[in-house]
Design a protein around this motif. Structure first.
Motif, PDB file in Angstrom:
ATOM      1  N   TRP A  11     -45.050  86.105-151.514  1.00  6.66           N
ATOM      2  CA  TRP A  11     -43.817  86.372-152.261  1.00  6.66           C
ATOM      3  C   TRP A  11     -44.082  87.215-153.495  1.00  6.66           C
ATOM      4  O   TRP A  11     -43.262  88.053-153.871  1.00  6.66           O
ATOM      5  CB  TRP A  11     -43.078  85.078-152.600  1.00  6.66           C
ATOM      6  N   CYS A  12     -45.237  87.043-154.117  1.00 10.53           N
ATOM      7  CA  CYS A  12     -45.564  87.845-155.297  1.00 10.53           C
ATOM      8  C   CYS A  12     -45.663  89.328-154.919  1.00 10.53           C
ATOM      9  O   CYS A  12     -45.135  90.190-155.616  1.00 10.53           O
ATOM     10  CB  CYS A  12     -46.863  87.350-155.918  1.00 10.53           C
ATOM     11  N   ASN A  13     -46.332  89.618-153.805  1.00  8.34           N
ATOM     12  CA  ASN A  13     -46.443  91.012-153.346  1.00  8.34           C
ATOM     13  C   ASN A  13     -45.075  91.576-152.989  1.00  8.34           C
ATOM     14  O   ASN A  13     -44.762  92.724-153.330  1.00  8.34           O
ATOM     15  CB  ASN A  13     -47.382  91.114-152.148  1.00  8.34           C
ATOM     16  N   LEU A  14     -44.261  90.792-152.292  1.00  4.99           N
ATOM     17  CA  LEU A  14     -42.928  91.278-151.935  1.00  4.99           C
ATOM     18  C   LEU A  14     -42.076  91.493-153.179  1.00  4.99           C
ATOM     19  O   LEU A  14     -41.306  92.455-153.252  1.00  4.99           O
ATOM     20  CB  LEU A  14     -42.243  90.321-150.965  1.00  4.99           C
ATOM     21  N   ALA A  15     -42.220  90.622-154.162  1.00  2.09           N
ATOM     22  CA  ALA A  15     -41.481  90.799-155.422  1.00  2.09           C
ATOM     23  C   ALA A  15     -41.926  92.082-156.122  1.00  2.09           C
ATOM     24  O   ALA A  15     -41.103  92.822-156.666  1.00  2.09           O
ATOM     25  CB  ALA A  15     -41.688  89.592-156.328  1.00  2.09           C
ATOM     26  N   GLN A  16     -43.225  92.358-156.091  1.00 11.36           N
ATOM     27  CA  GLN A  16     -43.730  93.594-156.690  1.00 11.36           C
ATOM     28  C   GLN A  16     -43.243  94.816-155.920  1.00 11.36           C
ATOM     29  O   GLN A  16     -42.911  95.843-156.516  1.00 11.36           O
ATOM     30  CB  GLN A  16     -45.253  93.568-156.756  1.00 11.36           C
ATOM     31  N   MET A  17     -43.195  94.719-154.588  1.00 10.56           N
ATOM     32  CA  MET A  17     -42.672  95.825-153.784  1.00 10.56           C
ATOM     33  C   MET A  17     -41.222  96.107-154.167  1.00 10.56           C
ATOM     34  O   MET A  17     -40.821  97.251-154.332  1.00 10.56           O
ATOM     35  CB  MET A  17     -42.744  95.480-152.287  1.00 10.56           C
ATOM     36  N   ARG A  18     -40.440  95.026-154.287  1.00 17.16           N
ATOM     37  CA  ARG A  18     -39.035  95.172-154.633  1.00 17.16           C
ATOM     38  C   ARG A  18     -38.891  95.816-156.004  1.00 17.16           C
ATOM     39  O   ARG A  18     -38.109  96.749-156.194  1.00 17.16           O
ATOM     40  CB  ARG A  18     -38.333  93.821-154.619  1.00 17.16           C
ATOM     41  N   ALA A  19     -39.669  95.322-156.968  1.00 15.82           N
ATOM     42  CA  ALA A  19     -39.596  95.867-158.327  1.00 15.82           C
ATOM     43  C   ALA A  19     -39.981  97.353-158.350  1.00 15.82           C
ATOM     44  O   ALA A  19     -39.339  98.157-159.023  1.00 15.82           O
ATOM     45  CB  ALA A  19     -40.504  95.070-159.256  1.00 15.82           C
ATOM     46  N   PHE A  20     -41.005  97.705-157.597  1.00 14.57           N
ATOM     47  CA  PHE A  20     -41.431  99.110-157.523  1.00 14.57           C
ATOM     48  C   PHE A  20     -40.313  99.961-156.940  1.00 14.57           C
ATOM     49  O   PHE A  20     -40.010 101.040-157.452  1.00 14.57           O
ATOM     50  CB  PHE A  20     -42.696  99.231-156.678  1.00 14.57           C
ATOM     51  N   TYR A  21     -39.669  99.489-155.889  1.00 16.18           N
ATOM     52  CA  TYR A  21     -38.573 100.227-155.255  1.00 16.18           C
ATOM     53  C   TYR A  21     -37.433 100.432-156.244  1.00 16.18           C
ATOM     54  O   TYR A  21     -36.812 101.488-156.285  1.00 16.18           O
ATOM     55  CB  TYR A  21     -38.076  99.475-154.015  1.00 16.18           C
ATOM     56  N   LEU A  22     -37.172  99.404-157.057  1.00 17.46           N
ATOM     57  CA  LEU A  22     -36.066  99.469-158.022  1.00 17.46           C
ATOM     58  C   LEU A  22     -36.431 100.259-159.277  1.00 17.46           C
ATOM     59  O   LEU A  22     -35.596 100.448-160.144  1.00 17.46           O
ATOM     60  CB  LEU A  22     -35.621  98.058-158.401  1.00 17.46           C
ATOM     61  N   GLY A  23     -37.699 100.689-159.353  1.00 17.14           N
ATOM     62  CA  GLY A  23     -38.116 101.500-160.487  1.00 17.14           C
ATOM     63  C   GLY A  23     -38.568 100.680-161.680  1.00 17.14           C
ATOM     64  O   GLY A  23     -38.598 101.181-162.803  1.00 17.14           O
ATOM     65  N   GLY A  24     -38.930  99.433-161.438  1.00 19.04           N
ATOM     66  CA  GLY A  24     -39.360  98.610-162.585  1.00 19.04           C
ATOM     67  C   GLY A  24     -40.578  97.933-162.297  1.00 19.04           C
ATOM     68  O   GLY A  24     -41.518  97.555-162.327  1.00 19.04           O
ATOM     69  N   ILE A  33     -35.864  94.839-148.328  1.00 20.44           N
ATOM     70  CA  ILE A  33     -35.755  93.647-149.168  1.00 20.44           C
ATOM     71  C   ILE A  33     -34.580  93.805-150.127  1.00 20.44           C
ATOM     72  O   ILE A  33     -33.746  92.915-150.266  1.00 20.44           O
ATOM     73  CB  ILE A  33     -37.062  93.380-149.948  1.00 20.44           C
ATOM     74  N   VAL A  34     -34.516  94.947-150.776  1.00 16.24           N
ATOM     75  CA  VAL A  34     -33.439  95.187-151.743  1.00 16.24           C
ATOM     76  C   VAL A  34     -32.084  95.173-151.042  1.00 16.24           C
ATOM     77  O   VAL A  34     -31.135  94.546-151.519  1.00 16.24           O
ATOM     78  CB  VAL A  34     -33.669  96.506-152.505  1.00 16.24           C
ATOM     79  N   GLN A  35     -31.977  95.821-149.897  1.00 16.56           N
ATOM     80  CA  GLN A  35     -30.706  95.820-149.170  1.00 16.56           C
ATOM     81  C   GLN A  35     -30.312  94.413-148.745  1.00 16.56           C
ATOM     82  O   GLN A  35     -29.154  94.024-148.849  1.00 16.56           O
ATOM     83  CB  GLN A  35     -30.774  96.722-147.944  1.00 16.56           C
ATOM     84  N   PHE A  36     -31.276  93.639-148.263  1.00  9.82           N
ATOM     85  CA  PHE A  36     -30.995  92.273-147.831  1.00  9.82           C
ATOM     86  C   PHE A  36     -30.538  91.426-149.012  1.00  9.82           C
ATOM     87  O   PHE A  36     -29.552  90.702-148.932  1.00  9.82           O
ATOM     88  CB  PHE A  36     -32.241  91.646-147.195  1.00  9.82           C
ATOM     89  N   GLU A  37     -31.254  91.519-150.119  1.00  9.55           N
ATOM     90  CA  GLU A  37     -30.928  90.725-151.296  1.00  9.55           C
ATOM     91  C   GLU A  37     -29.570  91.094-151.872  1.00  9.55           C
ATOM     92  O   GLU A  37     -28.794  90.226-152.254  1.00  9.55           O
ATOM     93  CB  GLU A  37     -31.964  90.938-152.403  1.00  9.55           C
ATOM     94  N   ALA A  46     -50.749 107.586-145.575  1.00  5.35           N
ATOM     95  CA  ALA A  46     -49.368 108.076-145.561  1.00  5.35           C
ATOM     96  C   ALA A  46     -48.453 107.113-144.803  1.00  5.35           C
ATOM     97  O   ALA A  46     -47.339 106.815-145.255  1.00  5.35           O
ATOM     98  CB  ALA A  46     -49.307 109.471-144.925  1.00  5.35           C
ATOM     99  N   LEU A  47     -48.923 106.594-143.684  1.00 13.59           N
ATOM    100  CA  LEU A  47     -48.116 105.637-142.914  1.00 13.59           C
ATOM    101  C   LEU A  47     -47.917 104.331-143.672  1.00 13.59           C
ATOM    102  O   LEU A  47     -46.823 103.751-143.655  1.00 13.59           O
ATOM    103  CB  LEU A  47     -48.759 105.369-141.553  1.00 13.59           C
ATOM    104  N   MET A  48     -48.962 103.858-144.337  1.00 16.98           N
ATOM    105  CA  MET A  48     -48.832 102.619-145.101  1.00 16.98           C
ATOM    106  C   MET A  48     -47.877 102.803-146.278  1.00 16.98           C
ATOM    107  O   MET A  48     -47.076 101.914-146.579  1.00 16.98           O
ATOM    108  CB  MET A  48     -50.192 102.124-145.581  1.00 16.98           C
ATOM    109  N   THR A  49     -47.936 103.952-146.932  1.00 18.26           N
ATOM    110  CA  THR A  49     -47.005 104.233-148.030  1.00 18.26           C
ATOM    111  C   THR A  49     -45.574 104.213-147.521  1.00 18.26           C
ATOM    112  O   THR A  49     -44.689 103.604-148.133  1.00 18.26           O
ATOM    113  CB  THR A  49     -47.333 105.588-148.682  1.00 18.26           C
ATOM    114  N   ALA A  50     -45.326 104.847-146.393  1.00 15.46           N
ATOM    115  CA  ALA A  50     -43.983 104.852-145.807  1.00 15.46           C
ATOM    116  C   ALA A  50     -43.568 103.438-145.389  1.00 15.46           C
ATOM    117  O   ALA A  50     -42.410 103.042-145.568  1.00 15.46           O
ATOM    118  CB  ALA A  50     -43.928 105.798-144.608  1.00 15.46           C
TER     119      ALA A  50
END
Length: 91
Positions: free
Chosen positions: A78-91, A43-47, A30-34
């Protein structure tokens, strides 16, 4: 102590350990998910800087990916962070 009594005590102690380990794993998950969600959000806010879309896309996550990988090891490239960003954005 009779063998049956000892076996019962040992079983009860083992049950406590197993139960505690399972609870710890659930809490860590649960903590890791959060944590991952918060990383994605930041990342999205910064970008995007408040804009609807990011201007530079992938380029903006390369530096944090390098810095985070050096500090924390695997899982922050960077690949993992890009995937995190994409997941957050719903894609």
């Amino acid at each position: 102590m009779a063998p049956a009594v000892y076996a019962g005590l040992q079983r009860e102690i083992a049950d406590v350990v197993v139960s505690s380990r399972a609870a710890a794993a659930r809490n860590v998950n649960a903590l890791m998910t959060a944590t991952w969600w918060e990383i994605r959000r930041r990342i999205v806010q910064f970008e995007q800087g408040g804009e609807g879309r990011a201007a530079c896309g992938e380029a903006l996550i390369r530096r944090p990916a390098t810095d985070l990988s050096q500090r924390f090891g695997r899982g922050f490239g960077w690949c993992n962070l890009a995937q995190m960003r994409a997941f957050y954005l719903g894609g």
